[in-house]
Design an enzyme around this catalytic site. Sequence first.
Site, PDB file in Angstrom:
ATOM      1  N   ASP A 176      14.894   0.287  21.524  1.00  0.00           N
ATOM      2  CA  ASP A 176      14.143  -0.960  21.788  1.00  0.00           C
ATOM      3  C   ASP A 176      12.789  -0.886  22.493  1.00  0.00           C
ATOM      4  OD1 ASP A 176      15.566  -0.333  24.125  1.00  0.00           O
ATOM      5  OD2 ASP A 176      16.708  -2.185  24.206  1.00  0.00           O
ATOM      6  N   GLU A 220      17.175 -11.374  26.344  1.00  0.00           N
ATOM      7  CA  GLU A 220      16.313 -11.124  25.176  1.00  0.00           C
ATOM      8  C   GLU A 220      16.084 -12.336  24.278  1.00  0.00           C
ATOM      9  OE1 GLU A 220      18.862  -9.111  26.108  1.00  0.00           O
ATOM     10  OE2 GLU A 220      17.672  -7.456  26.924  1.00  0.00           O
ATOM     11  N   ARG A 233      12.888  -1.314  36.888  1.00  0.00           N
ATOM     12  CA  ARG A 233      13.252  -2.338  37.875  1.00  0.00           C
ATOM     13  C   ARG A 233      12.519  -2.150  39.198  1.00  0.00           C
ATOM     14  NH1 ARG A 233      19.428  -4.068  36.384  1.00  0.00           N
ATOM     15  NH2 ARG A 233      19.591  -2.805  34.509  1.00  0.00           N
ATOM     16  N   THR A 274       9.304  -4.167  30.508  1.00  0.00           N
ATOM     17  CA  THR A 274      10.531  -4.504  29.789  1.00  0.00           C
ATOM     18  C   THR A 274      11.571  -5.184  30.675  1.00  0.00           C
ATOM     19  OG1 THR A 274      12.089  -3.714  28.114  1.00  0.00           O
ATOM     20  CG2 THR A 274      11.813  -2.342  30.069  1.00  0.00           C
ATOM     21  N   GLU A 322      15.906   3.250  34.478  1.00  0.00           N
ATOM     22  CA  GLU A 322      16.284   2.027  35.202  1.00  0.00           C
ATOM     23  C   GLU A 322      15.482   1.883  36.490  1.00  0.00           C
ATOM     24  OE1 GLU A 322      18.129  -0.317  34.060  1.00  0.00           O
ATOM     25  OE2 GLU A 322      19.355   0.601  32.506  1.00  0.00           O
TER      26      GLU A 322
HETATM   27  C1  DMJ Z   1      16.957  -4.980  31.141  1.00  0.00           C
HETATM   28  O1  DMJ Z   1      17.141  -4.031  32.141  1.00  0.00           O
HETATM   29  C2  DMJ Z   1      15.733  -4.671  30.318  1.00  0.00           C
HETATM   30  O2  DMJ Z   1      15.367  -5.801  29.592  1.00  0.00           O
HETATM   31  C3  DMJ Z   1      15.949  -3.520  29.370  1.00  0.00           C
HETATM   32  O3  DMJ Z   1      14.833  -3.327  28.527  1.00  0.00           O
HETATM   33  C4  DMJ Z   1      17.175  -3.760  28.528  1.00  0.00           C
HETATM   34  N1  DMJ Z   1      18.338  -4.141  29.275  1.00  0.00           N
HETATM   35  C5  DMJ Z   1      18.230  -5.108  30.340  1.00  0.00           C
HETATM   36  C6  DMJ Z   1      18.452  -6.551  29.943  1.00  0.00           C
HETATM   37  O4  DMJ Z   1      19.329  -6.801  28.959  1.00  0.00           O
END
Ligand code: DMJ
Length: 456
Positions: free
Chosen positions: A216, A350, A87, A436, A83
């Site tokens: 994912d 998503e 981020r 992501t 995370e």
């Molecule tokens: C985000 O932090 C990112 O997209 C991650 O890959 C998956 N979860 C959240 C959004 O749903």
Amino acid sequence: VSLQMMKHAWDNYKRYAWGLNELKPISKQGHSSNLFGNIQGATIVDALDTLYIMEMKEEFKEAKEWVEKNLDFNVNAEISVFEVNIRFVGGLLSAYYLSGEEVFRKKAVELGEKLLPAFNTPTGIPWALLNIKSGIGRNWPWASGGSSILAEFGTLHLEFVHLSHLSGNPVFAEKVMNIRKVLNRLDKPEGLYPNYLNPSSGQWGQHHVSIGGLGDSFYEYLLKAWLMSDKRDEDGKKMYYDAVQAIETHLIRKSSGGLTYIAEWKGGLLEHKMGHLTCFAGGMFALGADGAPSDKTGHHIELGAEIARTCHESYDRTRMKLGPEAFRFDGGVEAIATRQNEKYYILRPEVIETYMYMWRLTHDPKYREWGWEAVEALEKHCRVDGGYSGIRDVYNNHESHDDVQQSFFLSETLKYLYLLFSEDDLLPFEHWVFNTEAHPLPVLHKDDVNKEENQK
Ligand code: DMJ
């Protein structure tokens, strides 16, 4: 519209939760998730590039000043390596590449260095959790057999390559290349990657495979590593297309109503459930279509389009026209959540992300129409006086708000909406890949990299 939405989300965060991680828009106060330990300011760092792209100059300036004065990594806290990487490191890197402001580069590298002790395991597969003061790591207590998680250790590659590029220190890239090596040496059941890998023994945990949660973004980063390398990372390319082949054979199914979906694989048995998180894969397949081996380009675009349609159905079949956390294809239903604890929507991006990719790659107007439906639903059900909130049950007549404005709503959901309704030359795919968390990172073009090497 997305600009107005961003303004509403940002102004309320600023008013009620400035400097804290996230906003509670109903109770109008700060919200801190333990994923970030006591690192603060997640919403600010996640939102920097969105503010920049939307040309919200005043707000970007305030955010930058906060980062300069207050963003502090010298805290005694256990954080999620994944995370914090997607981020904070991702957010800082994008802010640097877009604005050229040195402070973002410096902070990104400083934070990257703090994450390095996570790789001190017998195999070099990093821990999920790390105390960034003591450097002691461990894994989630719930993870099968003490394993690290595929989508966590597999989602460091893009950021770490850029950290080496910007710092001149090869250590970051070496760490993520080693993860590749470990994965390449392992036997894969049916060519699939289980979600769990033990960092001490180097053995897989439970044979659960998912293109949603726990798996994912590992797949996403294989493709994007290849694209970000200006298509020189042949290894990433091969791993991606081989994985997609196995996913098609073992996980992708069509419902009797004609909807294509991606199931979860548990030791050879399928669970006919698809998560909201899995919906990103529509965009991924389309983005990867161009490089698909043996004339499969059209097929990968088609696969992306089918996933987009299924995910749109998951929205359309709810009362609020917002998608549930997970939907099923069994027990007589299709694309509908059947369990109470899978009916929530927490402002996730998503589905809109997939619309954005499909729009850019096909220009079929339905993707903008579907994006617009999502805007209307967000405005109707998630917008409250104090910002935007998630919803506990999207099938209900009345909103029960969860009272969290997730930082990814500002970094991803609103950014992808903005891009969906912008021209293609805003952050064009030839020059940028999105991490992501939707933070754009520049493609490392051959010529530029060669030039830099020669200057050294
Ligand atoms: C985000 O932090 C990112 O997209 C991650 O890959 C998956 N979860 C959240 C959004 O749903």
